[in-house]
Motif scaffolding. Sequence first.
Motif, PDB file in Angstrom:
ATOM      1  N   PHE A   1       0.770  -1.379   0.125  1.00  0.00           N
ATOM      2  CA  PHE A   1      -0.047  -0.156  -0.034  1.00  0.00           C
ATOM      3  C   PHE A   1       0.858   1.234   0.035  1.00  0.00           C
ATOM      4  O   PHE A   1       0.567   2.304  -0.568  1.00  0.00           O
TER       5      PHE A   1
ATOM      6  N   PHE B   1       2.081   1.996  -3.418  1.00  0.00           N
ATOM      7  CA  PHE B   1       0.959   2.074  -4.330  1.00  0.00           C
ATOM      8  C   PHE B   1       0.717   3.681  -4.388  1.00  0.00           C
ATOM      9  O   PHE B   1       0.747   4.283  -5.042  1.00  0.00           O
TER      10      PHE B   1
ATOM     11  N   LYS C   1       2.215   4.916  -7.654  1.00  0.00           N
ATOM     12  CA  LYS C   1       1.180   4.890  -8.448  1.00  0.00           C
ATOM     13  C   LYS C   1       0.141   5.987  -8.449  1.00  0.00           C
ATOM     14  O   LYS C   1      -0.193   6.724  -9.478  1.00  0.00           O
TER      15      LYS C   1
ATOM     16  N   ASP D   1     -10.356   1.793  -2.774  1.00  0.00           N
ATOM     17  CA  ASP D   1     -10.168   0.673  -3.551  1.00  0.00           C
ATOM     18  C   ASP D   1      -8.883  -0.175  -3.319  1.00  0.00           C
ATOM     19  O   ASP D   1      -9.520  -1.439  -3.407  1.00  0.00           O
ATOM     20  N   TYR D   2      -7.925   0.187  -3.117  1.00  0.00           N
ATOM     21  CA  TYR D   2      -6.859  -0.614  -2.814  1.00  0.00           C
ATOM     22  C   TYR D   2      -6.963  -1.275  -1.539  1.00  0.00           C
ATOM     23  O   TYR D   2      -6.700  -2.586  -1.447  1.00  0.00           O
TER      24      TYR D   2
ATOM     25  N   LYS E   1      -8.771  -4.732  -1.397  1.00  0.00           N
ATOM     26  CA  LYS E   1      -8.053  -5.906  -1.839  1.00  0.00           C
ATOM     27  C   LYS E   1      -7.420  -6.438  -0.304  1.00  0.00           C
ATOM     28  O   LYS E   1      -7.230  -7.586  -0.632  1.00  0.00           O
TER      29      LYS E   1
END
Length: 355
Positions: free
Chosen positions: A215, A218, A222, A254-255, A258
Amino acid sequence: MKRYGNLWHQIVDWENLLLAARYAQRGKRFRDNVLAFNYNLEQEILQLESELKQKSYHPGAYHTFQIYDPKPRLISAAPYRDRIVHHALCNIIIPLIERSFIPDTYANRLGYGTHRALERFTDFARSSRYILQCDLRKYFPSIDHEILKEIIRTKIKCSDTLWLIELIIDNSNLQEPVIEYFPGDDLLTPILRRHGLPIGNLTSQFFANVYLNGFDHFVKEKLHAKKYLRYVDDFAIFSDDYQFLVNAKTAIEDYLAKLRLKIHPIKSQLFETCYGANFVGFRVLPQRVRVRNDNLRRARLRLKKLQKDFAQRKISLNKLIQRLQSWESHLKHGNTYRLRRSIFNHYSFIPHPQG
């Protein structure tokens, strides 16, 4: 991504287990269970070494208790010999896996900690207009065992080491129930999937960092968040672009889904830094850093107890000085000169005469 193998012989090595025992007894050397173990130290270490090599080792039962300040939490204490195994494992795997951590995750890392995190947080806050500050809802009780194991398998390929790691995870005691639904779940999914790590374990603290390592990358790589940091389950992104943070919040949710995690609906907010933000027991304002009132309240209670213990000669003068210096050093990370003087002027430490 590099996967590490051939670790087992290092973990079960006599010298490593002996070093682990020294680490595990820090601050607890005179407790009954530690004294009993140390009475036959060589024999006990040999027994642990044998059990690990033969894979007959099995963790014992946790001792659990509830704390209510600063918030209700279930604390789990593993048996002393299990804590030695935890240290022996972490002695070997932490230096390897930590290489993949970003520089701005600060909890449970040697040379990092709350004060370094506070300094970084303050720098980010004073150079940014907005902050997206989030807290994960029931983080330790929510950590999913299968997801955690999958993450660890991407970093370690030594089968014996994975056996021990998964044994520790599988023998986690029940934590407070967390019923959360995510895309693809049916009615029973939150009940059937094992989750939760015992707060108090060295391994749990490290696994909690590993769980969110992807995370962290990310958010940095990202989402391209230049100003981001995390302390356990409390993280923040700073920016002068309000819409960037709005979009980041959606991508983050959203991440995290998961990982079967959710941000706290109340504690997670997007606001202007000029109003001040709470972090690791301090309130960071544009011109000063103050101690939070609840943190100060707990500190006053600890000082009263120290005052009483010293008066009754339950602690030595050297121990008292160490505790007071440690607490004052903590306060010095804020603009607290007058506060420190008023507090220390208020409390006097005088031992009762022995009769």
